[in-house]
Scaffold this motif. Structure first.
Motif, PDB file in Angstrom:
ATOM      1  N   ARG A  76       0.861  -1.273  -0.027  1.00  0.00           N
ATOM      2  CA  ARG A  76       0.032  -0.214   0.121  1.00  0.00           C
ATOM      3  C   ARG A  76       0.817   1.289   0.126  1.00  0.00           C
ATOM      4  NH1 ARG A  76      -4.413  -2.394   4.077  1.00  0.00           N
ATOM      5  NH2 ARG A  76      -5.648  -3.472   2.531  1.00  0.00           N
ATOM      6  N   LEU A  77       1.939   1.250   0.528  1.00  0.00           N
ATOM      7  CA  LEU A  77       2.990   2.386   0.799  1.00  0.00           C
ATOM      8  C   LEU A  77       3.552   2.768  -0.775  1.00  0.00           C
ATOM      9  CD1 LEU A  77       4.743   4.427   2.203  1.00  0.00           C
ATOM     10  CD2 LEU A  77       6.474   2.893   2.676  1.00  0.00           C
ATOM     11  N   VAL A  78       4.038   1.275  -1.524  1.00  0.00           N
ATOM     12  CA  VAL A  78       4.358   1.929  -2.790  1.00  0.00           C
ATOM     13  C   VAL A  78       3.349   2.136  -3.546  1.00  0.00           C
ATOM     14  CG1 VAL A  78       5.591   0.666  -4.811  1.00  0.00           C
ATOM     15  CG2 VAL A  78       6.228   0.083  -2.280  1.00  0.00           C
ATOM     16  N   GLN A  79       2.123   1.586  -3.642  1.00  0.00           N
ATOM     17  CA  GLN A  79       0.899   2.083  -4.454  1.00  0.00           C
ATOM     18  C   GLN A  79       0.741   3.439  -4.208  1.00  0.00           C
ATOM     19  OE1 GLN A  79      -2.112  -0.782  -3.361  1.00  0.00           O
ATOM     20  NE2 GLN A  79      -1.490  -2.268  -5.178  1.00  0.00           N
ATOM     21  N   ALA A  80       0.748   3.976  -2.912  1.00  0.00           N
ATOM     22  CA  ALA A  80       0.673   5.591  -2.596  1.00  0.00           C
ATOM     23  C   ALA A  80       1.558   6.462  -3.345  1.00  0.00           C
ATOM     24  CB  ALA A  80       0.488   5.664  -1.037  1.00  0.00           C
ATOM     25  N   GLN A  81       2.758   5.622  -3.196  1.00  0.00           N
ATOM     26  CA  GLN A  81       3.985   6.569  -3.814  1.00  0.00           C
ATOM     27  C   GLN A  81       3.554   6.599  -5.229  1.00  0.00           C
ATOM     28  OE1 GLN A  81       6.472   8.121  -1.888  1.00  0.00           O
ATOM     29  NE2 GLN A  81       7.532   8.876  -3.638  1.00  0.00           N
ATOM     30  N   LEU A  82       3.183   5.696  -5.843  1.00  0.00           N
ATOM     31  CA  LEU A  82       3.051   5.791  -7.280  1.00  0.00           C
ATOM     32  C   LEU A  82       1.738   6.337  -8.050  1.00  0.00           C
ATOM     33  CD1 LEU A  82       4.193   2.084  -8.272  1.00  0.00           C
ATOM     34  CD2 LEU A  82       5.113   4.222  -8.973  1.00  0.00           C
ATOM     35  N   GLY A  83       0.937   6.681  -6.636  1.00  0.00           N
ATOM     36  CA  GLY A  83      -0.387   7.359  -7.069  1.00  0.00           C
ATOM     37  C   GLY A  83      -1.407   6.547  -7.434  1.00  0.00           C
ATOM     38  N   ILE A  84      -1.378   5.178  -6.957  1.00  0.00           N
ATOM     39  CA  ILE A  84      -2.199   4.355  -7.250  1.00  0.00           C
ATOM     40  C   ILE A  84      -3.140   4.528  -6.222  1.00  0.00           C
ATOM     41  CG2 ILE A  84      -2.936   1.909  -7.597  1.00  0.00           C
ATOM     42  CD1 ILE A  84       0.096   1.403  -8.579  1.00  0.00           C
ATOM     43  N   PRO A  85      -4.642   4.541  -6.661  1.00  0.00           N
ATOM     44  CA  PRO A  85      -5.610   4.776  -5.586  1.00  0.00           C
ATOM     45  C   PRO A  85      -5.815   3.623  -4.774  1.00  0.00           C
ATOM     46  CG  PRO A  85      -6.593   4.962  -7.683  1.00  0.00           C
ATOM     47  CD  PRO A  85      -5.032   4.819  -7.823  1.00  0.00           C
ATOM     48  N   GLY A  86      -6.123   3.724  -3.567  1.00  0.00           N
ATOM     49  CA  GLY A  86      -6.179   2.513  -2.727  1.00  0.00           C
ATOM     50  C   GLY A  86      -7.693   2.298  -2.469  1.00  0.00           C
ATOM     51  N   THR A  87      -8.248   1.270  -1.668  1.00  0.00           N
ATOM     52  CA  THR A  87      -9.511   0.956  -1.618  1.00  0.00           C
ATOM     53  C   THR A  87     -10.015   2.124  -0.561  1.00  0.00           C
ATOM     54  OG1 THR A  87      -9.123  -0.426   0.118  1.00  0.00           O
ATOM     55  CG2 THR A  87      -9.278  -1.258  -2.282  1.00  0.00           C
ATOM     56  N   ARG A  88     -11.162   2.594  -0.567  1.00  0.00           N
ATOM     57  CA  ARG A  88     -11.952   3.501   0.172  1.00  0.00           C
ATOM     58  C   ARG A  88     -13.119   2.890   0.849  1.00  0.00           C
ATOM     59  NH1 ARG A  88     -11.595   9.593  -1.071  1.00  0.00           N
ATOM     60  NH2 ARG A  88     -12.366   9.644   0.779  1.00  0.00           N
ATOM     61  N   ARG A  89     -13.429   2.980   1.812  1.00  0.00           N
ATOM     62  CA  ARG A  89     -14.756   2.540   2.254  1.00  0.00           C
ATOM     63  C   ARG A  89     -15.945   3.209   1.804  1.00  0.00           C
ATOM     64  NH1 ARG A  89     -14.821   4.523   8.598  1.00  0.00           N
ATOM     65  NH2 ARG A  89     -15.869   6.431   8.240  1.00  0.00           N
ATOM     66  N   ALA A  90     -17.066   2.761   1.603  1.00  0.00           N
ATOM     67  CA  ALA A  90     -18.169   3.581   1.140  1.00  0.00           C
ATOM     68  C   ALA A  90     -18.610   4.670   2.282  1.00  0.00           C
ATOM     69  CB  ALA A  90     -19.262   2.518   0.961  1.00  0.00           C
ATOM     70  N   ALA A  91     -19.244   5.505   1.744  1.00  0.00           N
ATOM     71  CA  ALA A  91     -19.770   6.609   2.496  1.00  0.00           C
ATOM     72  C   ALA A  91     -20.754   6.264   3.545  1.00  0.00           C
ATOM     73  CB  ALA A  91     -20.295   7.643   1.856  1.00  0.00           C
ATOM     74  N   LEU A  92     -20.603   6.860   4.772  1.00  0.00           N
ATOM     75  CA  LEU A  92     -21.661   6.525   5.696  1.00  0.00           C
ATOM     76  C   LEU A  92     -22.883   7.135   5.547  1.00  0.00           C
ATOM     77  CD1 LEU A  92     -19.153   6.564   8.653  1.00  0.00           C
ATOM     78  CD2 LEU A  92     -19.959   4.454   7.587  1.00  0.00           C
ATOM     79  N   ARG A  93     -23.905   6.498   5.600  1.00  0.00           N
ATOM     80  CA  ARG A  93     -25.244   7.215   5.296  1.00  0.00           C
ATOM     81  C   ARG A  93     -26.069   6.668   6.473  1.00  0.00           C
ATOM     82  NH1 ARG A  93     -24.788   8.700   0.241  1.00  0.00           N
ATOM     83  NH2 ARG A  93     -23.707   7.122  -1.154  1.00  0.00           N
ATOM     84  N   PRO A  94     -26.650   7.955   7.316  1.00  0.00           N
ATOM     85  CA  PRO A  94     -27.294   7.574   8.403  1.00  0.00           C
ATOM     86  C   PRO A  94     -28.942   6.990   8.021  1.00  0.00           C
ATOM     87  CG  PRO A  94     -27.505   9.992   7.693  1.00  0.00           C
ATOM     88  CD  PRO A  94     -26.693   9.549   6.821  1.00  0.00           C
ATOM     89  N   VAL A  95     -29.244   6.061   8.856  1.00  0.00           N
ATOM     90  CA  VAL A  95     -30.666   5.331   8.763  1.00  0.00           C
ATOM     91  C   VAL A  95     -31.648   5.710   9.748  1.00  0.00           C
ATOM     92  CG1 VAL A  95     -31.726   3.144   8.586  1.00  0.00           C
ATOM     93  CG2 VAL A  95     -29.170   3.244   7.807  1.00  0.00           C
ATOM     94  N   PHE A  96     -32.750   6.280   9.211  1.00  0.00           N
ATOM     95  CA  PHE A  96     -33.586   6.968  10.359  1.00  0.00           C
ATOM     96  C   PHE A  96     -34.572   5.875  10.597  1.00  0.00           C
ATOM     97  CE2 PHE A  96     -31.527  10.655   8.702  1.00  0.00           C
ATOM     98  CZ  PHE A  96     -30.891  11.222   9.814  1.00  0.00           C
TER      99      PHE A  96
END
Length: 96
Positions: A76-96
């Motif tokens: 992941r460090l090498v990927q970040a240095q190369l500018g390769i986007p990592g995985t991000r978690r989905a946006a949190l959506r409130p549930v009412f």
């Protein structure tokens, strides 16, 4: 309660990374080697130690087994240095 607009942890800065100064080609070669080592470790292909006996005595070879967590973190460090986007978690959506 107010939410700060800046992230709680600093963003990755490739100019101050431990890998700063390496060429992109060198980083790609290391990334490939790290990914191969990670896959070999996960599939059980890496050998930690081997012992065998012959007519003139016994022989033993030992390798340091790599830690999968450390390999993944370095990938992941090498990927970040190369500018390769990592995985991000989905946006949190409130549930009412």
């Amino acid at each position: 309660m107010t939410v700060p607009l800046t992230p709680s942890r600093p963003l990755f800065n490739p100019k101050s990374s431990a890998l700063a100064g390496m060429s992109p080609e060198q980083l790609r070669q290391h990334l490939s080697a790290l990914q191969n080592a990670y896959l070999a470790l996960q599939s059980g292909q890496q050998v930690a130690s081997v012992s065998y006996a012959q007519g003139d005595g016994s022989r033993s070879v030992s390798y340091r087994a790599a830690d999968a967590g450390q390999l993944l973190q370095t990938i992941r460090l090498v990927q970040a240095q190369l500018g390769i986007p990592g995985t991000r978690r989905a946006a949190l959506r409130p549930v009412f």
